[in-house]
Structure formats: C-alpha cells, structure tokens
Scaffold this motif. Structure first.
Motif, PDB file in Angstrom:
ATOM      1  N   SER A 181       1.241  -0.998  -0.387  1.00 45.40           N
ATOM      2  CA  SER A 181       0.100  -0.074   0.040  1.00 45.40           C
ATOM      3  C   SER A 181       0.536   1.316  -0.460  1.00 45.40           C
ATOM      4  CB  SER A 181      -1.011  -0.423   0.937  1.00 45.40           C
ATOM      5  OG  SER A 181      -1.626   1.612   1.448  1.00 45.40           O
TER       6      SER A 181
ATOM      7  N   ALA B 256       2.572   1.785  -3.668  1.00 47.60           N
ATOM      8  CA  ALA B 256       0.871   2.548  -4.102  1.00 47.60           C
ATOM      9  C   ALA B 256       1.645   3.445  -3.957  1.00 47.60           C
ATOM     10  CB  ALA B 256       0.097   1.229  -4.252  1.00 47.60           C
ATOM     11  N   GLU B 257       1.101   3.898  -2.932  1.00 54.64           N
ATOM     12  CA  GLU B 257       0.981   5.567  -2.775  1.00 54.64           C
ATOM     13  C   GLU B 257       1.983   6.297  -2.873  1.00 54.64           C
ATOM     14  OE1 GLU B 257       0.717   7.720   1.540  1.00 54.64           O
ATOM     15  OE2 GLU B 257      -0.884   5.524   1.409  1.00 54.64           O
ATOM     16  N   TRP B 258       3.175   5.315  -3.221  1.00 56.53           N
ATOM     17  CA  TRP B 258       4.667   5.740  -2.540  1.00 56.53           C
ATOM     18  C   TRP B 258       4.643   6.409  -4.861  1.00 56.53           C
ATOM     19  CZ3 TRP B 258       8.246   9.441  -1.084  1.00 56.53           C
ATOM     20  CH2 TRP B 258       9.491   9.303  -1.829  1.00 56.53           C
ATOM     21  N   GLU B 259       4.507   5.680  -5.557  1.00 54.92           N
ATOM     22  CA  GLU B 259       4.389   5.678  -7.393  1.00 54.92           C
ATOM     23  C   GLU B 259       2.855   6.602  -7.716  1.00 54.92           C
ATOM     24  OE1 GLU B 259       4.049   1.522  -7.957  1.00 54.92           O
ATOM     25  OE2 GLU B 259       5.972   0.921  -7.357  1.00 54.92           O
ATOM     26  N   ARG B 260       2.267   7.149  -7.227  1.00 56.97           N
ATOM     27  CA  ARG B 260       1.142   7.649  -7.689  1.00 56.97           C
ATOM     28  C   ARG B 260       1.500   9.083  -7.051  1.00 56.97           C
ATOM     29  NH1 ARG B 260      -4.338   4.825  -4.761  1.00 56.97           N
ATOM     30  NH2 ARG B 260      -2.926   4.770  -3.466  1.00 56.97           N
ATOM     31  N   GLN B 261       2.685   8.531  -6.130  1.00 56.75           N
ATOM     32  CA  GLN B 261       2.722  11.217  -6.067  1.00 56.75           C
ATOM     33  C   GLN B 261       3.364  11.406  -7.295  1.00 56.75           C
ATOM     34  OE1 GLN B 261       5.106  11.338  -2.077  1.00 56.75           O
ATOM     35  NE2 GLN B 261       4.201  10.448  -1.210  1.00 56.75           N
ATOM     36  N   PRO B 262       2.887  12.674  -7.406  1.00 60.10           N
ATOM     37  CA  PRO B 262       3.774  13.156  -9.030  1.00 60.10           C
ATOM     38  C   PRO B 262       4.567  13.570  -8.735  1.00 60.10           C
ATOM     39  CG  PRO B 262       2.257  14.989  -7.664  1.00 60.10           C
ATOM     40  CD  PRO B 262       2.191  13.440  -6.567  1.00 60.10           C
TER      41      PRO B 262
END
Length: 89
Positions: free
Chosen positions: A78, A81-87
């Motif tokens: 989780s 995935a959150e880290w990868e979604r950050q711009p």
C-alpha cells in the motif's frame, strides 16, 4: 551425674510430611474410585497432554506470525503504491 539421651520428639516437619503423605494417599484413592482405573492420570498421560499443548501453542504462534507477515506485506504494498502515485516535481 547421669547422661540421659534426649527423647525423640515429633517436629513440625515430621507432622507436615505425614499430613502431606496421607493427603496424597486419600486423593489417589478418591481419584481411582471416582474416575476409574482406565481414566487415571499417569505421568505418561500428563506428558502427552503437555506435548499436545505445546504443539497447539506452536500452531497458534505460527498462524499469528503468518497473519502478521501478510499484514506487513499488505501495508508495504500500500505504501509502495501510494509512493508511486505521488507526482514528481
């Protein structure tokens, strides 16, 4: 002067040992009468119960470790995935 030997006395430890011995005998006899010969607790039976209890605790511990590992992996995924979604930027 005459030397007299002391009279043997009954001490507190002698009484305690006697009472304990009698109590064990009574408990053993009552257990044998109430439970029956086939269901008497023995050292072998007690040891087997201890082995079974140890195995059950080990199984519970392994299950808990498995659950903790699953939760840790899910939390890490989780966060990833959150880290990868950050711009970026």
């Amino acid at each position: 002067m005459s030397i007299s030997e002391p009279h043997p006395t009954i001490g507190l430890t002698t009484i305690s040992r006697t009472v304990a011995s009698l109590a064990v005998g009574v408990v053993h006899t009552v257990e044998r009468a109430v439970v029956g010969e086939a269901r008497m607790r023995t050292a072998r039976g007690n040891a087997w119960e201890a082995v079974c209890a140890d195995r059950a605790r080990a199984d519970q511990r392994a299950e808990l470790n498995r659950l903790v590992a699953e939760l840790t992996a899910a939390r890490a995924a989780s966060r990833r995935a959150e880290w990868e979604r950050q711009p970026v930027g």
